[in-house]
Design an enzyme around this catalytic site. Structure first.
Site, mmCIF file in Angstrom:
data_model
loop_
_atom_site.group_PDB
_atom_site.id
_atom_site.type_symbol
_atom_site.label_atom_id
_atom_site.label_comp_id
_atom_site.label_asym_id
_atom_site.label_seq_id
_atom_site.Cartn_x
_atom_site.Cartn_y
_atom_site.Cartn_z
ATOM 1 N N THR A 151 0.844 -1.195 0.000
ATOM 2 C CA THR A 151 0.000 0.000 0.000
ATOM 3 C C THR A 151 0.874 1.238 0.000
ATOM 4 O O THR A 151 1.913 1.238 0.666
ATOM 5 C CB THR A 151 -0.837 0.028 1.295
ATOM 6 O OG1 THR A 151 -1.738 -1.063 1.237
ATOM 7 C CG2 THR A 151 -1.598 1.321 1.479
ATOM 8 N N ARG A 179 -13.803 -7.565 0.275
ATOM 9 C CA ARG A 179 -12.848 -7.506 1.393
ATOM 10 C C ARG A 179 -12.239 -6.096 1.481
ATOM 11 O O ARG A 179 -11.817 -5.523 0.493
ATOM 12 C CB ARG A 179 -11.745 -8.537 1.170
ATOM 13 C CG ARG A 179 -10.675 -8.580 2.299
ATOM 14 C CD ARG A 179 -9.434 -7.854 1.876
ATOM 15 N NE ARG A 179 -8.353 -7.994 2.838
ATOM 16 C CZ ARG A 179 -7.317 -7.148 2.895
ATOM 17 N NH1 ARG A 179 -7.234 -6.132 2.058
ATOM 18 N NH2 ARG A 179 -6.378 -7.317 3.792
ATOM 19 N N VAL A 180 -12.231 -5.531 2.687
ATOM 20 C CA VAL A 180 -11.592 -4.232 2.902
ATOM 21 C C VAL A 180 -10.502 -4.424 3.943
ATOM 22 O O VAL A 180 -10.721 -5.102 4.949
ATOM 23 C CB VAL A 180 -12.626 -3.174 3.383
ATOM 24 C CG1 VAL A 180 -11.937 -1.859 3.698
ATOM 25 C CG2 VAL A 180 -13.695 -2.958 2.312
ATOM 26 N N GLY A 181 -9.334 -3.863 3.680
ATOM 27 C CA GLY A 181 -8.218 -4.007 4.613
ATOM 28 C C GLY A 181 -8.118 -2.832 5.567
ATOM 29 O O GLY A 181 -9.081 -2.102 5.801
ATOM 30 N N ASP A 182 -6.921 -2.646 6.099
ATOM 31 C CA ASP A 182 -6.700 -1.570 7.084
ATOM 32 C C ASP A 182 -6.592 -0.185 6.445
ATOM 33 O O ASP A 182 -6.813 0.829 7.116
ATOM 34 C CB ASP A 182 -5.388 -1.835 7.835
ATOM 35 C CG ASP A 182 -4.213 -1.876 6.846
ATOM 36 O OD1 ASP A 182 -4.247 -2.718 5.922
ATOM 37 O OD2 ASP A 182 -3.295 -1.050 6.972
ATOM 38 N N THR A 202 1.494 -0.634 6.273
ATOM 39 C CA THR A 202 1.353 -1.513 5.117
ATOM 40 C C THR A 202 1.652 -2.929 5.582
ATOM 41 O O THR A 202 2.395 -3.129 6.538
ATOM 42 C CB THR A 202 2.292 -1.077 3.962
ATOM 43 O OG1 THR A 202 2.165 -2.009 2.883
ATOM 44 C CG2 THR A 202 3.739 -0.988 4.382
ATOM 45 N N GLY A 203 1.041 -3.892 4.920
ATOM 46 C CA GLY A 203 1.219 -5.274 5.346
ATOM 47 C C GLY A 203 -0.116 -5.988 5.334
ATOM 48 O O GLY A 203 -1.011 -5.621 4.568
ATOM 49 N N GLY A 205 -3.532 -6.396 6.325
ATOM 50 C CA GLY A 205 -4.559 -5.570 6.961
ATOM 51 C C GLY A 205 -5.272 -6.265 8.102
ATOM 52 O O GLY A 205 -5.543 -5.663 9.147
HETATM 53 C C1 SD4 Z 1 -4.394 -4.466 2.985
HETATM 54 N N1 SD4 Z 1 -2.584 -3.363 4.105
HETATM 55 O O1 SD4 Z 1 -5.330 -4.304 2.221
HETATM 56 C C2 SD4 Z 1 -3.179 -3.605 2.819
HETATM 57 C C3 SD4 Z 1 -2.260 -4.240 1.870
HETATM 58 C C4 SD4 Z 1 -0.854 -3.783 2.005
HETATM 59 O O2 SD4 Z 1 1.370 -4.105 1.793
HETATM 60 O O3 SD4 Z 1 -0.487 -2.821 2.514
HETATM 61 N N2 SD4 Z 1 0.070 -4.454 1.645
HETATM 62 O O4 SD4 Z 1 -4.380 -5.322 3.852
#
Ligand code: SD4
Length: 319
Positions: A151, A179-182, A202-203, A205
């Site tokens: 992200t 699906r919705v992430g962080d 980032t990572g 979520g």
């Molecule tokens: C998510 N955090 O949708 C985001 C994806 C992301 O590095 O950042 N990936 O979970």
């Protein structure tokens, strides 16, 4: 220190370089963040943000984005929007709304259409090829579909001491529809308060949200932690908690900036990179390492930067 910008990953370097020009001219942090993130969204070879972002398991590109004003604490966010060119601009516009400032799916699309945002098919041929490849590998080799994600998360400080945070992402590759992430979730993917500072993550979520990690970093900075200590503490505490209670932690990486222009970064993975520019420092990409809960970083070499560009543009091969 008058102004500064920091963002997750190498992909943000051109954006923050451009955004910082605006800050130098005395323009607002919000304009700088929007300009910078739009550049990342528009570049077709970044496969996790905007145009060219990787699709969900139905081969649809669903995008999440958020914008937060650190002076007023206004937030605008969208989740799972399809086929609009610049999610960050829609999120920024939504931050002006008193109510209904976080919209998802068709509601977000209706809002974007009514407000004149540009519609574009966001699925590129290249992203479709990645999808076909991963689908085949998943069926044939049993690989996890949930690999590949980055992200763009960004914080800016302007000459008026205003701070802004922004995020934009296509989320996890092969995610479920809806699906919705962080990234669009306040406190998890981002948080900023001009009286203290801001953070973005980032990572994975699903795991970042378990610790409201961006809010936690800002809270630690408010308590007096240096941004670097706050970032390291938040990542290692959440990593340890998830490992203890669930057996493992997903990828957790963060960047943060305080209102004095001091920054911090932390990660629990190999290969996290970030981009930063301040009044005292030219635009730089750094590569991070983590040892025993402490993150260190060094500037990316010319060779690394060249190899990166080659890699993201290389043909997709099927074996
Ligand atoms: C998510 N955090 O949708 C985001 C994806 C992301 O590095 O950042 N990936 O979970």
């Amino acid at each position: 220190m008058k102004w500064a910008m920091i963002a997750t990953w190498r992909m943000a370097i051109d954006g923050i370089t451009e955004g910082s020009q605006l800050l130098k001219e005395g323009k607002r942090a919000g304009e700088a963040v929007e300009t910078a993130i739009k550049m990342v969204e528009d570049y077709p070879f970044y496969k996790s943000v905007g145009y060219g972002g990787l699709p969900n398991e139905n081969c649809e590109v669903e995008l999440d984005a958020a914008y937060m004003d650190g002076d007023t604490l206004s937030i605008g966010a969208i989740g799972g929007i399809r086929d609009f060119k610049n999610p960050i601009s829609i999120a920024k516009k939504l931050s002006e709304e008193r109510f209904n400032c976080f919209l998802v799916g068709t509601g977000a699309e209706d809002y974007a259409r009514k407000n004149g945002f540009e519609r574009v098919n966001m699925l590129t041929d290249r992203a479709k090829q990645y999808y076909e490849k991963r689908k085949r590998e998943t069926i044939e080799k049993g690989l996890s579909p949930y690999a590949g994600h980055d992200t763009v998360g960004m914080i800016a400080l302007d000459c008026n001491k205003k701070m802004v945070a922004g995020t934009s992402t296509s989320g996890l590759f092969m995610k479920r529809r809806g699906r919705v992430g962080d990234s669009p979730v306040s406190g998890s993917g981002f948080y900023v308060d001009s009286e203290v500072g801001g953070a973005s993550a980032t990572g994975l979520g699903e795991d970042l949200m378990k610790g409201c990690i961006s809010y936690e970093i800002v809270r630690l900075m408010r308590e007096g932690y240096h941004p670097q200590e706050a970032a390291d503490k938040a990542v290692s505490d959440l990593n340890d908690k998830l490992t203890k209670r669930r057996g493992k932690s997903g990828d957790l990486s963060v960047v943060c900036l305080n209102n004095k222009g001091k920054f911090g970064v932390a990660t629990n993975i190999e290969g996290f990179t970030f981009s930063v520019i301040t009044e005292e420092q030219k635009p730089t990409v750094y590569l991070c390492e983590n040892e025993n809960g402490k993150t260190t970083y060094e500037p990316a070499s010319e060779e690394w930067l060249e190899a990166y560009l080659k890699r993201i543009k290389s043909p997709i091969t099927f074996d």
